[in-house]
Design an enzyme around this catalytic site. Sequence first.
Site, PDB file in Angstrom:
ATOM      1  N   ASP A 197       4.334 -22.081 -81.688  1.00 35.78           N
ATOM      2  CA  ASP A 197       3.796 -23.272 -81.050  1.00 35.78           C
ATOM      3  C   ASP A 197       4.516 -24.463 -81.683  1.00 35.78           C
ATOM      4  O   ASP A 197       4.266 -24.818 -82.832  1.00 35.78           O
ATOM      5  CB  ASP A 197       2.282 -23.331 -81.299  1.00 35.78           C
ATOM      6  CG  ASP A 197       1.659 -24.632 -80.800  1.00 35.78           C
ATOM      7  OD1 ASP A 197       2.404 -25.569 -80.464  1.00 35.78           O
ATOM      8  OD2 ASP A 197       0.420 -24.702 -80.765  1.00 35.78           O
TER       9      ASP A 197
ATOM     10  N   GLN B 204       4.085 -29.780 -82.232  1.00 34.04           N
ATOM     11  CA  GLN B 204       4.214 -30.849 -83.230  1.00 34.04           C
ATOM     12  C   GLN B 204       5.547 -30.826 -83.959  1.00 34.04           C
ATOM     13  O   GLN B 204       5.863 -31.776 -84.679  1.00 34.04           O
ATOM     14  CB  GLN B 204       3.073 -30.761 -84.259  1.00 34.04           C
ATOM     15  CG  GLN B 204       1.681 -30.956 -83.679  1.00 34.04           C
ATOM     16  CD  GLN B 204       1.499 -32.302 -82.986  1.00 34.04           C
ATOM     17  OE1 GLN B 204       2.274 -33.244 -83.176  1.00 34.04           O
ATOM     18  NE2 GLN B 204       0.480 -32.394 -82.154  1.00 34.04           N
TER      19      GLN B 204
ATOM     20  N   LYS C 183       4.601 -35.438 -76.173  1.00 36.00           N
ATOM     21  CA  LYS C 183       4.497 -35.733 -77.606  1.00 36.00           C
ATOM     22  C   LYS C 183       5.846 -36.154 -78.183  1.00 36.00           C
ATOM     23  O   LYS C 183       5.962 -36.412 -79.375  1.00 36.00           O
ATOM     24  CB  LYS C 183       3.978 -34.501 -78.354  1.00 36.00           C
ATOM     25  CG  LYS C 183       2.529 -34.143 -78.000  1.00 36.00           C
ATOM     26  CD  LYS C 183       2.035 -33.022 -78.869  1.00 36.00           C
ATOM     27  CE  LYS C 183       0.819 -32.326 -78.303  1.00 36.00           C
ATOM     28  NZ  LYS C 183      -0.407 -33.101 -78.431  1.00 36.00           N
TER      29      LYS C 183
HETATM   30  N1  7TS Z   1      -0.393 -27.013 -80.146  1.00 36.25           N
HETATM   31  C1  7TS Z   1      -0.472 -27.993 -81.049  1.00 36.25           C
HETATM   32  C2  7TS Z   1      -0.079 -27.718 -82.460  1.00 36.25           C
HETATM   33  C3  7TS Z   1      -0.912 -29.261 -80.651  1.00 36.25           C
HETATM   34  O1  7TS Z   1      -0.983 -30.237 -81.560  1.00 36.25           O
HETATM   35  C4  7TS Z   1      -1.283 -29.483 -79.308  1.00 36.25           C
HETATM   36  C5  7TS Z   1      -1.844 -30.793 -78.843  1.00 36.25           C
HETATM   37  C6  7TS Z   1      -1.145 -28.433 -78.411  1.00 36.25           C
HETATM   38  C7  7TS Z   1      -0.704 -27.216 -78.856  1.00 36.25           C
HETATM   39  C8  7TS Z   1      -1.442 -28.585 -76.958  1.00 36.25           C
HETATM   40  O2  7TS Z   1      -0.513 -29.417 -76.353  1.00 36.25           O
HETATM   41  P1  7TS Z   1      -0.675 -29.772 -74.821  1.00 36.25           P
HETATM   42  O3  7TS Z   1       0.467 -30.693 -74.550  1.00 36.25           O
HETATM   43  O4  7TS Z   1      -0.596 -28.507 -74.066  1.00 36.25           O
HETATM   44  O5  7TS Z   1      -2.004 -30.433 -74.680  1.00 36.25           O
HETATM   45  N2  7TS Z   1      -2.467 -31.532 -79.846  1.00 36.25           N
HETATM   46  C9  7TS Z   1      -3.266 -32.611 -79.669  1.00 36.25           C
HETATM   47  C10 7TS Z   1      -3.832 -33.299 -80.731  1.00 36.25           C
HETATM   48  O6  7TS Z   1      -3.638 -33.026 -81.904  1.00 36.25           O
HETATM   49  N3  7TS Z   1      -4.575 -34.295 -80.238  1.00 36.25           N
HETATM   50  O7  7TS Z   1      -4.515 -34.277 -78.914  1.00 36.25           O
HETATM   51  C11 7TS Z   1      -3.699 -33.218 -78.541  1.00 36.25           C
END
Ligand code: 7TS
Length: 408
Positions: free
Chosen positions: A201, A204, A227
């Site tokens: 994953d 980040q 992000k």
């Molecule tokens: N994995 C990690 C480590 C994340 O930080 C996030 C989103 C996701 C997966 C999911 O990402 P998405 O784009 O599919 O939503 N993290 C966060 C957070 O820390 N605050 O809001 C979203």
Amino acid sequence: MKFDVVEIRKDFPILERETQSGARVIYLDSTATSQKPTSVIEAMNQYYRRSNANIHRGVHTLAEEATALYEGAREKIAKFINASAAREIIYTRNTTESINLAAYAWARANLKPGDLVILTEMEHHSNLVPWQILQAEKNIELDFIPVTEDGTLDLDAYKALLGRSPKLVAFTHMSNVLGTINPAQEMIRLAHEAGALALVDGAQSVPHLKVDVQALDADFYAFSAHKMCGPTGIGVLYGKAAVLEAMPPFLGGGDMIKEVKLRSFRANTLPHKFEAGTPAIAEAIGFGAAVDYLSQIGMEAIAAHEHEITSYALERLEEIPGVKLFGPSADKKGGVAAFILDGIHPHDVAQILDRDGIAVRAGHHCAQPLHEKFGIPATSRASFYLYSTKEEVDLLVNGIYKVKALFN
Ligand code: 7TS
């Protein structure tokens, strides 16, 4: 190019706005989503103004331009993470959908009852729930690499788990709460030695670190554009070509087929096999512009700046009586500072900081099991990116003193 945060901030129009109270926005929530530079906003605008058409289906000028822009962005993203070919880049909606794609298409075809999948205790819900759903459906086993008191993974426990011949190890490269940067290369090597595939994953990590999927030798690597200065609505599942080739399709429909009969179909080649239906075209183009933007500044320079801001923030936050920080020291983590303030609820902290325009997130940050491990329901979290400054950290610290004064 020399890294100049004052110049960089000029690329982000939103950083100039004020909140209703007249305070300038101090955006410390980039871990949730980053802000977008003008070049990304303009790339999407230009597409709608000049080249809007559906992709892969027309021979007319607009369709050809749209297709070239959409596929051009894929090439840029492939280069950005050093994938060996653009066809290893599957567009999805976000990291969550990328992990679900692997869980549905790869895992349903390759796992049988009793097979072990190793996760960690620091996962975001998007790298937990898809595997729990699969566990209920296929009766697979899940086990977890423990998080130690200092917020790092217990690698001895990981090695012991590998002795049980897992089929897959799925873990976050960087924690969205602790900021911990996990030793992905070593963890993947150990997974492979044990005969397992590795899914990372990267939600980040890709925005903040230089990521090389070939050097890591990851089988799957998931991340989101929003992000990393790009738009919402688009993400990527990187997969090794051989792994993706052997997988059945995920969603069925237009574009993912080579040929359809009334009772059968032949799947398209990579990457289209996994991209059913009209995709997020403008968003893919915006994603490409985001990658251009980050590449031009340089990921090493961005990581160095964030490290400087994070070290400073941890140092300043630690000075505040009653603040407890979570996660390892600055040398082991990215730009995240999650904390609790003695006797004051994290939501109150966030709400009072907002009066001065300071945006932090409060809650479990979609990592409930991790918070449970530390015996707390929630934290407040400040997070940093290339546009963050020491001055903003100072304002955060002053804001926390104000919160304390209000409650005492
Ligand atoms: N994995 C990690 C480590 C994340 O930080 C996030 C989103 C996701 C997966 C999911 O990402 P998405 O784009 O599919 O939503 N993290 C966060 C957070 O820390 N605050 O809001 C979203």
